[in-house]
Motif scaffolding. Sequence first.
Motif, PDB file in Angstrom:
ATOM      1  N   GLY A 135       5.695  -3.961   7.074  1.00  0.00           N
ATOM      2  CA  GLY A 135       5.173  -3.008   8.046  1.00  0.00           C
ATOM      3  C   GLY A 135       5.137  -3.626   9.431  1.00  0.00           C
ATOM      4  O   GLY A 135       5.279  -4.850   9.583  1.00  0.00           O
ATOM      5  N   GLU A 166       0.621 -11.099  10.297  1.00  0.00           N
ATOM      6  CA  GLU A 166       0.302 -12.074   9.236  1.00  0.00           C
ATOM      7  C   GLU A 166       1.089 -13.379   9.435  1.00  0.00           C
ATOM      8  O   GLU A 166       2.323 -13.364   9.529  1.00  0.00           O
ATOM      9  CB  GLU A 166       0.654 -11.488   7.861  1.00  0.00           C
ATOM     10  N   SER A 184      -1.476  -7.613  -0.720  1.00  0.00           N
ATOM     11  CA  SER A 184      -2.033  -8.507   0.278  1.00  0.00           C
ATOM     12  C   SER A 184      -0.916  -8.746   1.281  1.00  0.00           C
ATOM     13  O   SER A 184       0.081  -9.422   0.983  1.00  0.00           O
ATOM     14  CB  SER A 184      -2.488  -9.808  -0.382  1.00  0.00           C
ATOM     15  N   LEU A 185      -1.045  -8.160   2.453  1.00  0.00           N
ATOM     16  CA  LEU A 185       0.065  -8.138   3.407  1.00  0.00           C
ATOM     17  C   LEU A 185       0.496  -9.542   3.813  1.00  0.00           C
ATOM     18  O   LEU A 185      -0.300 -10.474   3.837  1.00  0.00           O
ATOM     19  CB  LEU A 185      -0.338  -7.326   4.644  1.00  0.00           C
ATOM     20  N   GLY A 233       2.387  -3.335  11.426  1.00  0.00           N
ATOM     21  CA  GLY A 233       1.054  -3.941  11.465  1.00  0.00           C
ATOM     22  C   GLY A 233       1.062  -5.273  10.714  1.00  0.00           C
ATOM     23  O   GLY A 233       0.418  -6.249  11.138  1.00  0.00           O
ATOM     24  N   GLN A 243      -0.963   1.557  12.438  1.00  0.00           N
ATOM     25  CA  GLN A 243      -1.378   0.887  11.196  1.00  0.00           C
ATOM     26  C   GLN A 243      -2.560   1.614  10.578  1.00  0.00           C
ATOM     27  O   GLN A 243      -2.656   2.837  10.717  1.00  0.00           O
ATOM     28  CB  GLN A 243      -1.528  -0.602  11.378  1.00  0.00           C
ATOM     29  N   ALA A 244      -3.454   0.909   9.862  1.00  0.00           N
ATOM     30  CA  ALA A 244      -4.443   1.624   9.057  1.00  0.00           C
ATOM     31  C   ALA A 244      -5.410   2.466   9.893  1.00  0.00           C
ATOM     32  O   ALA A 244      -5.753   3.582   9.534  1.00  0.00           O
ATOM     33  CB  ALA A 244      -5.221   0.632   8.194  1.00  0.00           C
ATOM     34  N   ASN A 270       6.725   1.981  12.464  1.00  0.00           N
ATOM     35  CA  ASN A 270       6.170   3.327  12.695  1.00  0.00           C
ATOM     36  C   ASN A 270       5.041   3.308  13.741  1.00  0.00           C
ATOM     37  O   ASN A 270       4.451   4.341  14.027  1.00  0.00           O
ATOM     38  CB  ASN A 270       5.729   3.990  11.380  1.00  0.00           C
ATOM     39  N   LYS A 296       5.318   7.489  11.347  1.00  0.00           N
ATOM     40  CA  LYS A 296       4.325   7.462  10.266  1.00  0.00           C
ATOM     41  C   LYS A 296       4.038   8.905   9.834  1.00  0.00           C
ATOM     42  O   LYS A 296       3.882   9.794  10.660  1.00  0.00           O
ATOM     43  CB  LYS A 296       3.048   6.775  10.763  1.00  0.00           C
ATOM     44  N   HIS A 303       0.828  -1.219   0.000  1.00  0.00           N
ATOM     45  CA  HIS A 303       0.000   0.000   0.000  1.00  0.00           C
ATOM     46  C   HIS A 303       0.857   1.263   0.000  1.00  0.00           C
ATOM     47  O   HIS A 303       0.364   2.344  -0.298  1.00  0.00           O
ATOM     48  CB  HIS A 303      -0.957  -0.001   1.204  1.00  0.00           C
ATOM     49  N   ASP A 324       9.280  -1.434   8.853  1.00  0.00           N
ATOM     50  CA  ASP A 324       9.021  -0.006   9.010  1.00  0.00           C
ATOM     51  C   ASP A 324       8.229   0.125  10.319  1.00  0.00           C
ATOM     52  O   ASP A 324       7.000   0.086  10.335  1.00  0.00           O
ATOM     53  CB  ASP A 324       8.205   0.480   7.791  1.00  0.00           C
TER      54      ASP A 324
HETATM   55  C1  TPP Z   1      -3.876  -9.491   4.023  1.00  0.00           C
HETATM   56  C2  TPP Z   1      -4.285  -8.057   4.173  1.00  0.00           C
HETATM   57  N1  TPP Z   1      -5.128  -7.708   5.168  1.00  0.00           N
HETATM   58  C3  TPP Z   1      -5.511  -6.419   5.300  1.00  0.00           C
HETATM   59  C4  TPP Z   1      -5.052  -5.464   4.438  1.00  0.00           C
HETATM   60  C5  TPP Z   1      -5.535  -4.020   4.577  1.00  0.00           C
HETATM   61  N2  TPP Z   1      -4.475  -3.131   5.039  1.00  0.00           N
HETATM   62  C6  TPP Z   1      -3.845  -2.304   4.196  1.00  0.00           C
HETATM   63  S1  TPP Z   1      -2.666  -1.389   4.958  1.00  0.00           S
HETATM   64  C7  TPP Z   1      -3.027  -2.082   6.453  1.00  0.00           C
HETATM   65  C8  TPP Z   1      -2.266  -1.673   7.692  1.00  0.00           C
HETATM   66  C9  TPP Z   1      -0.849  -2.048   7.594  1.00  0.00           C
HETATM   67  O1  TPP Z   1      -0.150  -1.539   8.675  1.00  0.00           O
HETATM   68  P1  TPP Z   1       1.421  -1.491   8.661  1.00  0.00           P
HETATM   69  O2  TPP Z   1       1.943  -2.798   8.201  1.00  0.00           O
HETATM   70  O3  TPP Z   1       1.880  -1.019   9.987  1.00  0.00           O
HETATM   71  O4  TPP Z   1       1.725  -0.439   7.516  1.00  0.00           O
HETATM   72  P2  TPP Z   1       2.146   1.101   7.648  1.00  0.00           P
HETATM   73  O5  TPP Z   1       1.570   1.658   8.893  1.00  0.00           O
HETATM   74  O6  TPP Z   1       3.627   1.119   7.712  1.00  0.00           O
HETATM   75  O7  TPP Z   1       1.625   1.745   6.416  1.00  0.00           O
HETATM   76  C10 TPP Z   1      -4.039  -3.023   6.344  1.00  0.00           C
HETATM   77  C11 TPP Z   1      -4.572  -3.810   7.461  1.00  0.00           C
HETATM   78  C12 TPP Z   1      -4.160  -5.872   3.413  1.00  0.00           C
HETATM   79  N3  TPP Z   1      -3.643  -5.006   2.547  1.00  0.00           N
HETATM   80  N4  TPP Z   1      -3.785  -7.162   3.312  1.00  0.00           N
END
Ligand code: TPP
Length: 278
Positions: A148, A154, A119-120, A150, A182-183, A179, A241, A72, A177
Motif C-alpha cells: 500500500g 514501514e 502486519s504491514l 500508507g 490510508q486507514a 490510492n 480507493k 487487510h 497500490d
Molecule cells: C505494522 C502495522 N501497523 C498498523 C497497521 C494498521 N493498519 C491497517 S491498514 C492501515 C492503513 C494502510 O494504508 P495503505 O497501505 O495505504 O492501504 P490501503 O489504503 O491501500 O488499503 C493501517 C495503518 C497494520 N496492519 N500493521
Amino acid sequence: MVNDDVIKELKAKALQFRYDLLEMIGIGTAGHLGGSASLAELMAVLYFYRMNFDKTKLADPARDRLILSKGHAALIQYAALCEKGCFPREALKQVKTLDGLLQGHPDLTIPGIEAVTGSLGQGLSVALGMALALRLDKSPAKVYVVMGDGEQSEGQLWEAAMAAANFKVDNLTAFIDWNKIQATGATSDIFNNPDLDKKWRAFGWEVIPCPGHDIPKIIEALEQADKVKGKPALIILDTVKGKGFSFAENTAAYHNGILDEKIFAQATKELDLAKGAL
Ligand SMILES: Cc1ncc(C[n+]2csc(CCOP(=O)(O)OP(=O)(O)O)c2C)c(N)n1
C-alpha cells in the motif's frame, strides 16, 4: 496487443470481484472495501491473465507466487481465489467468522495463499526470500508482491528494497497500490512520503508508473517489467480507493466501514449499472 475479448473478460472478472466484496462484507458488519476495490483490476490481470496459477497444482515449485503485503485487503484476493476455484462460493459468506475458512487477513490455511500478512511492511521481505530461493533453484517462477502507499512508512520494507537491488533480483515484481488514502485519512496528511517513484529509483529499482484501473496498461506495465534484467521492478499503480463504489471512492470512511442497508443497495445498483455498460 491483447485482444479485445480478453480485455472484456478481465473487466468482467474485476466486476465480479466487486460483487464478491459486497457478498463478503454484507450488511451491518465492517469490512475492508476501499483498499480491496482499488486492486480489482490488478487481481483480474494477475490471476486470470498473467500468473502461472492452477488450483490443482498449488504446491508446484514452478508456480508464480503472489504476496499481498497489504493483507487487510484480503477480500479481493479471496474473490480472485474463489473465482479460480480454490474454494466454494459458500466460503465467501463465512468470511471473518471463527468457523469459516477465510479470515480477516491472509492465512496459510487458505488454498492459494502463499504467506501470512497483515502486519504491514513485511510482505516485500517474504517475497524477496522466495525470489532468491527460486533463483537458486533456477526456477522460471515469478514472485509478485502488492504493497500500500500508507504501508510505505514501514522501515522493514526499505531494508528489503535495498537488499533486492543489492542482490540484483529480477524475478520479483512489486506493486504499490497508490490510492493516496490510508486507514484514517489522506496518506499525505498522516505520514507524508512524497516522490515514491524517485525514492524507489534511488534504491536501485526500475520504476514503472501505471494507471491502476486500466487493464491493457497493467498488462503493458507487466511486460515492461519482464524486460528489466539485473534489478527488481516496481509498478506504481495510480488507483482510486474504493473504486467502483461512488460513496467509497477517495475517502477513508470505507477503509473498513460498515455498509448499512441503504448503502448496500446503492452499491449493488452501481455494480449492476457497470455490468450493463461492460
Ligand atoms: C505494522 C502495522 N501497523 C498498523 C497497521 C494498521 N493498519 C491497517 S491498514 C492501515 C492503513 C494502510 O494504508 P495503505 O497501505 O495505504 O492501504 P490501503 O489504503 O491501500 O488499503 C493501517 C495503518 C497494520 N496492519 N500493521
